[in-house]
Design a protein around this motif. Structure first.
Motif, PDB file in Angstrom:
ATOM      1  N   UNK A   1      -6.415  17.028 -14.262  1.00 17.14           N
ATOM      2  CA  UNK A   1      -7.440  16.684 -13.280  1.00 17.14           C
ATOM      3  C   UNK A   1      -8.048  17.919 -12.630  1.00 17.14           C
ATOM      4  N   UNK A   2      -7.373  19.074 -12.792  1.00 19.92           N
ATOM      5  CA  UNK A   2      -7.872  20.331 -12.234  1.00 19.92           C
ATOM      6  C   UNK A   2      -8.240  20.173 -10.763  1.00 19.92           C
ATOM      7  N   UNK A   3      -9.537  20.211 -10.444  1.00 21.34           N
ATOM      8  CA  UNK A   3      -9.938  20.219  -9.040  1.00 21.34           C
ATOM      9  C   UNK A   3      -9.996  18.827  -8.430  1.00 21.34           C
ATOM     10  N   UNK A   4      -9.792  17.778  -9.227  1.00 20.26           N
ATOM     11  CA  UNK A   4      -9.945  16.422  -8.705  1.00 20.26           C
ATOM     12  C   UNK A   4      -8.633  15.938  -8.101  1.00 20.26           C
ATOM     13  N   UNK A   5      -8.666  15.416  -6.884  1.00 21.48           N
ATOM     14  CA  UNK A   5      -7.424  14.927  -6.283  1.00 21.48           C
ATOM     15  C   UNK A   5      -6.964  13.664  -7.007  1.00 21.48           C
ATOM     16  N   UNK A   6      -6.078  13.794  -7.924  1.00 17.37           N
ATOM     17  CA  UNK A   6      -5.668  12.676  -8.762  1.00 17.37           C
ATOM     18  C   UNK A   6      -4.160  12.736  -8.946  1.00 17.37           C
TER      19      UNK A   6
ATOM     20  N   UNK B   1      -1.658  11.722   6.149  1.00 15.11           N
ATOM     21  CA  UNK B   1      -0.884  10.483   5.949  1.00 15.11           C
ATOM     22  C   UNK B   1      -0.358   9.874   7.246  1.00 15.11           C
ATOM     23  N   UNK B   2      -0.311  10.671   8.324  1.00 15.62           N
ATOM     24  CA  UNK B   2       0.233  10.125   9.565  1.00 15.62           C
ATOM     25  C   UNK B   2      -0.843   9.650  10.527  1.00 15.62           C
ATOM     26  N   UNK B   3      -2.106   9.769  10.139  1.00 14.64           N
ATOM     27  CA  UNK B   3      -3.178   9.323  11.034  1.00 14.64           C
ATOM     28  C   UNK B   3      -3.054   7.815  11.273  1.00 14.64           C
ATOM     29  N   UNK B   4      -3.249   7.386  12.526  1.00 12.09           N
ATOM     30  CA  UNK B   4      -2.997   5.966  12.837  1.00 12.09           C
ATOM     31  C   UNK B   4      -3.954   5.039  12.085  1.00 12.09           C
ATOM     32  N   UNK B   5      -5.158   5.528  11.751  1.00  9.50           N
ATOM     33  CA  UNK B   5      -6.098   4.679  11.014  1.00  9.50           C
ATOM     34  C   UNK B   5      -5.576   4.390   9.609  1.00  9.50           C
TER      35      UNK B   5
ATOM     36  N   UNK C   1      -5.125  -3.126  -9.366  1.00  8.50           N
ATOM     37  CA  UNK C   1      -4.909  -1.800  -8.785  1.00  8.50           C
ATOM     38  C   UNK C   1      -6.156  -1.368  -8.026  1.00  8.50           C
ATOM     39  N   UNK C   2      -5.946  -0.979  -6.764  1.00  6.08           N
ATOM     40  CA  UNK C   2      -7.030  -0.403  -5.975  1.00  6.08           C
ATOM     41  C   UNK C   2      -6.599   0.992  -5.569  1.00  6.08           C
ATOM     42  N   UNK C   3      -7.464   1.976  -5.793  1.00  7.42           N
ATOM     43  CA  UNK C   3      -7.144   3.333  -5.376  1.00  7.42           C
ATOM     44  C   UNK C   3      -8.196   3.859  -4.422  1.00  7.42           C
ATOM     45  N   UNK C   4      -7.744   4.421  -3.301  1.00  3.37           N
ATOM     46  CA  UNK C   4      -8.668   5.134  -2.426  1.00  3.37           C
ATOM     47  C   UNK C   4      -8.485   6.602  -2.792  1.00  3.37           C
ATOM     48  N   UNK C   5      -9.482   7.171  -3.480  1.00  2.80           N
ATOM     49  CA  UNK C   5      -9.291   8.488  -4.077  1.00  2.80           C
ATOM     50  C   UNK C   5      -9.196   9.576  -3.011  1.00  2.80           C
ATOM     51  N   UNK C   6     -10.004   9.444  -1.967  1.00  6.72           N
ATOM     52  CA  UNK C   6      -9.918  10.390  -0.854  1.00  6.72           C
ATOM     53  C   UNK C   6     -10.225   9.636   0.435  1.00  6.72           C
ATOM     54  N   UNK C   7      -9.178   9.281   1.159  1.00  6.53           N
ATOM     55  CA  UNK C   7      -9.362   8.451   2.358  1.00  6.53           C
ATOM     56  C   UNK C   7      -9.947   9.252   3.509  1.00  6.53           C
ATOM     57  N   UNK C   8     -10.031  10.581   3.356  1.00 13.26           N
ATOM     58  CA  UNK C   8     -10.378  11.429   4.504  1.00 13.26           C
ATOM     59  C   UNK C   8     -11.870  11.736   4.608  1.00 13.26           C
TER      60      UNK C   8
ATOM     61  N   UNK D   1       0.850  -1.195   0.000  1.00 12.35           N
ATOM     62  CA  UNK D   1       0.000   0.000   0.000  1.00 12.35           C
ATOM     63  C   UNK D   1       0.881   1.238   0.000  1.00 12.35           C
ATOM     64  N   UNK D   2       0.636   2.118  -0.949  1.00 14.68           N
ATOM     65  CA  UNK D   2       1.389   3.358  -1.000  1.00 14.68           C
ATOM     66  C   UNK D   2       0.490   4.489  -0.512  1.00 14.68           C
ATOM     67  N   UNK D   3       0.938   5.193   0.512  1.00 11.93           N
ATOM     68  CA  UNK D   3       0.167   6.346   1.000  1.00 11.93           C
ATOM     69  C   UNK D   3       0.620   7.579   0.228  1.00 11.93           C
ATOM     70  N   UNK D   4      -0.332   8.263  -0.384  1.00  6.98           N
ATOM     71  CA  UNK D   4       0.004   9.448  -1.177  1.00  6.98           C
ATOM     72  C   UNK D   4      -0.492  10.689  -0.448  1.00  6.98           C
ATOM     73  N   UNK D   5       0.438  11.563  -0.101  1.00  9.93           N
ATOM     74  CA  UNK D   5       0.083  12.785   0.620  1.00  9.93           C
ATOM     75  C   UNK D   5      -0.449  13.816  -0.380  1.00  9.93           C
ATOM     76  N   UNK D   6      -1.740  14.026  -0.340  1.00  7.81           N
ATOM     77  CA  UNK D   6      -2.359  14.909  -1.334  1.00  7.81           C
ATOM     78  C   UNK D   6      -1.877  16.357  -1.205  1.00  7.81           C
TER      79      UNK D   6
END
Ligand SMILES: [Zn+2]
Ligand SMILES: [Zn+2]
Length: 756
Positions: free
Chosen positions: A424-429, A627-631, A579-586, A410-415
């Motif tokens: 993507x303009x306004x889309x977090x991609x 990205x540092x949240x324990x969850x 490939x699985x992407x979580x587009x916005x984990x928050x 799993x790669x955590x990507x810091x948006x």
């Protein structure tokens, strides 16, 4: 109404009487006279037809009464007893009493939850209705390019909405559903037909897809699975078992092997799943093993089918029940085991009285009937982990995936800092997710994308004055939808047109904020022009078998990208997904609810587990601003132990204690007048505080009253009071005392799964 009472009619032999509980919100039973002809059938647990005011109603006999209390007249007689054996076994009647006492619900409403709806109707339920329905079927096979589509529907956005909705539903949908439920215009439907893009077909009423589902032969167990089965079987039946197996470790095979042993010994079993529509693979496997012994209980059954399934189980003609939470009450005979799959799922909690948790009801029922209880999950609830830590639940682990396949990295990507795709303009991609998706598509592998927010955009905002249109009934922003276009409230369903200008200041442009699944779908269509995309969320799955159709298309390889809300995180097993992407984990991380972190952990860990189940392996990308949240960290490590180690201290002193450190009961007061509501909440809190100091040795902590995070809902104001106590008996006394008082405007929720 029949009063509790003295002697019926005049002299002569004393009649026989029975206490009958009616499905009404009153916590008492009523006494009726038993005619001699019915004496044999009127036993505890039996259904009886009794007069109530001017109508007939079904009730359940709870006890025989030989001595009537003094001072009565006008005792009415039971008019019928329809069943040759009692509808509720002694154990189920006892379970009803537990539901009533534990959750503070009137006994009649607890019993109403145990028997399926059709059995409460005095008229015998009819079988499935015959008839045909009209289906709108798209004529084009597969999807065309976005440009082509833009051109074709240039002047017909409504028609496009219909087209895309039907496409999302799998290429066909009942006309009545499109027009009535989705409120698409009949004109646009006809327009599509005129354009040659769709045709109308008359088909027999949709059949239950579970009825004729093919059943794969059960695969043989791995050595790890065999060891776990042996371990569970040698555990005393009275000891509940937690099967903590990582995603892809084959928990279902373990359940089936154990259930096979149970059935072979002449007993029956129940398998609970969170949502039957989302678990067709599990259902198919159960059928493969047990064939015609299985009754699949699901919401798509007609009343007649439901009553038939219930009777087949009651008579012992079927011995295994599979279904969502209410299947915990299935009248399986000689119950030998209950399995609760994905035991952490919030859908096991019932949202209306009695607000039971199926996992906890299963534990009580297993104990009453001497059956084995097995809880399974890759991400067990903290409640169950706590029970295990206290030695009340025995844990068995499947730490590895079948075939020594690794869990996907799993790669955590810091948006906040990761390079984004410009288009993507306004889309977090992020570029990382983008190239992974492109790579998978090139290799003809499949992609799953999770975005736990449906609609197009989260809300509309005026750039000049900042106004956000909200629901007039609920204190919540309206969500922007494009297919069909409207602002919609996700709580009450209120709908209004998307404003072109600001209703407050008149500003001429309005901005869409926040990302929903519709917009993501639109973006993906532009970005990956040739990819076949399916969207699965509440908006595309309102029709009866929609989930089923979408998942079938994914399984058959007709979909390249499956995107959706939390629905796609559950139990899916598609080997070609790499490939699985979580587009916005928050999206859920900052909800004002103590379980926000736990839900985020479970969601991200579960969806991550959908990747790499086949020979091509897999990768997971989690985009987040925390990205540092324990969850997030624990989900990336696929580790519930890591999550629990970080989360449990946050719910224990010196922090304000929360479950599993303490028990919780929530009292929600709602009303149309704000001052009245707040005042009643104040009085509830005062009553609780008095009860605590007078009768409960101060062992009850009372918090509030305070406005609920969702302060206004469906036109009502909402305030709540939280009570906590470490000892379950303290909360039990509180809810039972409240049951006696009871107030229509106050909802009591013990062990709530949401505090919104
Ligand atoms: Zn404005
Ligand atoms: Zn609303």
């Amino acid at each position: 109404m029949t009063a509790p009472a003295g002697r019926g009619g005049a002299g002569g032999a004393e009649g026989r009487y029975a206490a009958v509980v009616l499905p009404v919100p009153v916590n008492r039973s009523y006494i009726y006279e038993v005619p001699d002809a019915l004496a044999e059938r009127v036993v505890p647990g039996a259904r009886v037809v009794v007069p109530l005011r001017r109508r007939s109603i079904i009730g359940i006999v709870t006890a025989a009464v030989s001595q009537l209390p003094s001072a009565v007249d006008n005792i009415k007689r039971i008019s019928a007893a329809p069943d040759d054996q009692p509808a509720l076994s002694p154990a189920l009647l006892e379970l009803g009493r537990w539901l009533s006492d534990y959750y503070g619900a009137p006994l009649g409403l607890a019993l109403r939850a145990i028997l399926p709806g059709p059995l409460w109707s005095v008229a015998r339920p009819a079988g499935p209705a015959p008839g045909a329905e009209r289906l709108l079927v798209l004529t084009r096979n597969g999807m065309d390019s976005l440009l082509e589509r833009e051109r074709r529907f240039k002047r017909a956005p409504q028609r496009r909405a219909v087209y895309e909705t039907v496409e999302a539903l799998g290429g066909s949908a009942p006309v009545s559903h499109l027009v009535k439920q989705l409120r698409l215009s009949r004109n646009s439907l006809e327009g599509l037909v005129r354009q040659g893009l769709a045709r109308i077909e008359h088909v027999p009423e949709m059949r239950d897809p579970f009825a004729g589902m093919s059943s794969p032969p059960p695969p043989t167990l791995t050595e790890d699975q065999r060891n776990v089965v042996a371990g569970i079987e040698s555990t005393p039946v009275s000891m509940p078992v937690l099967l903590n197996g990582v995603t892809g470790s084959g928990k279902t095979l373990v359940y089936l092997e154990i259930l096979r042993g149970v059935v072979a010994s002449g007993r029956g079993a129940i398998l609970l799943v969170p949502e039957i529509a989302l678990t067709p693979q599990t259902v198919a496997r159960v059928r493969g093993v047990f064939g015609d012994h299985v009754a699949v209980l699901h919401s798509g059954l007609s009343d007649g089918e439901r009553a038939d399934a219930w009777r087949a189980l009651r008579r012992g003609e079927r011995r295994v029940a599979v279904g969502p939470r209410s299947a915990v009450f299935a009248p399986v005979q000689r119950l030998g085991a209950i399995v609760v799959d994905e035991e952490h799922e919030p859908s096991y909690k019932q949202g209306s009285v009695p607000r039971y948790h199926a996992r906890d009801a299963a534990a009580v029922r297993a104990q009453l009937e001497g059956a084995r209880l097995i809880l399974g999950s890759a991400t067990p609830s903290l409640e169950t982990l706590d029970q295990a830590a206290q030695g009340r639940v025995s844990t068995f682990a499947l730490p590895d995936r079948v075939g020594a396949r690794p869990l996907p990295p799993v790669e955590i990507i810091d948006l906040r800092s990761a390079p984004r795709v410009e288009a993507a303009a306004t889309i977090p991609w992020s570029e990382a997710l983008d190239s992974a998706v492109a790579g998978a598509l090139e290799r003809q592998e499949q992609v799953i994308l999770l975005l736990n927010r449906r609609g197009f955009a989260t809300f509309v905002q005026c750039p000049a004055c900042g106004n956000v249109p909200g629901c007039p009934q609920c204190a919540i922003a309206l969500t922007v939808h494009q297919t069909p276009p409207a602002l919609r409230c996700h709580y009450c369903g209120h709908e209004e047109p998307i404003p072109a200008t600001c209703v407050v200041c008149g500003h001429l442009t309005q901005r869409l904020r926040g990302l929903g699944t519709q917009q993501l779908e639109h973006f993906l269509g532009e970005r990956f022009g040739r990819a076949r995309i399916a969207r699965m969320d509440l908006d595309t799955t309102t029709s009866k078998w929609a989930h089923h159709h979408i998942l079938e298309r994914v399984a058959s390889g007709a979909v390249d990208i499956l995107l959706g809300t939390q629905m796609i995180a559950k139990g899916l097993d598609f080997p070609n997904v790499t490939v699985v992407g979580v587009v916005d984990a928050d999206t859920g991380l900052h909800f004002p609810d103590f379980r926000a972190g736990e839900r985020t952990f479970q969601l991200v860990a579960q969806v991550a587990g959908r990747a790499g189940r086949g020979p091509h392996g897999g990768r997971v990308f989690v985009q987040t601003r925390a990205p540092d949240h324990h969850a997030i960290r624990a989900a990336a490590a696929h580790s519930v132990a890591q999550f629990a180690a970080a989360e449990l201290p946050l719910r224990s002193p010196p922090n304000p204690p929360y479950p599993p450190h303490t028990g919780l009961v929530r009292f929600v007061v709602s009303g149309t007048d704000h001052a009245w509501t707040a005042d009643l909440a104040e009085r509830v809190a005062a009553w609780l505080r008095r009860a605590s100091s007078a009768r409960l040795d101060g062992l009850l902590t009372v918090l509030g009253p305070a406005p609920c995070p969702l302060m206004r809902l469906k036109g009502k104001w909402r305030w709540h009071v939280l009570t906590k106590a470490v000892e379950p008996r303290v909360l039990g006394r509180v809810v039972r005392a409240w049951r006696a008082k009871s107030h229509r405007a106050v909802m009591v929720d013990r062990d709530p799964v949401s505090l919104l």
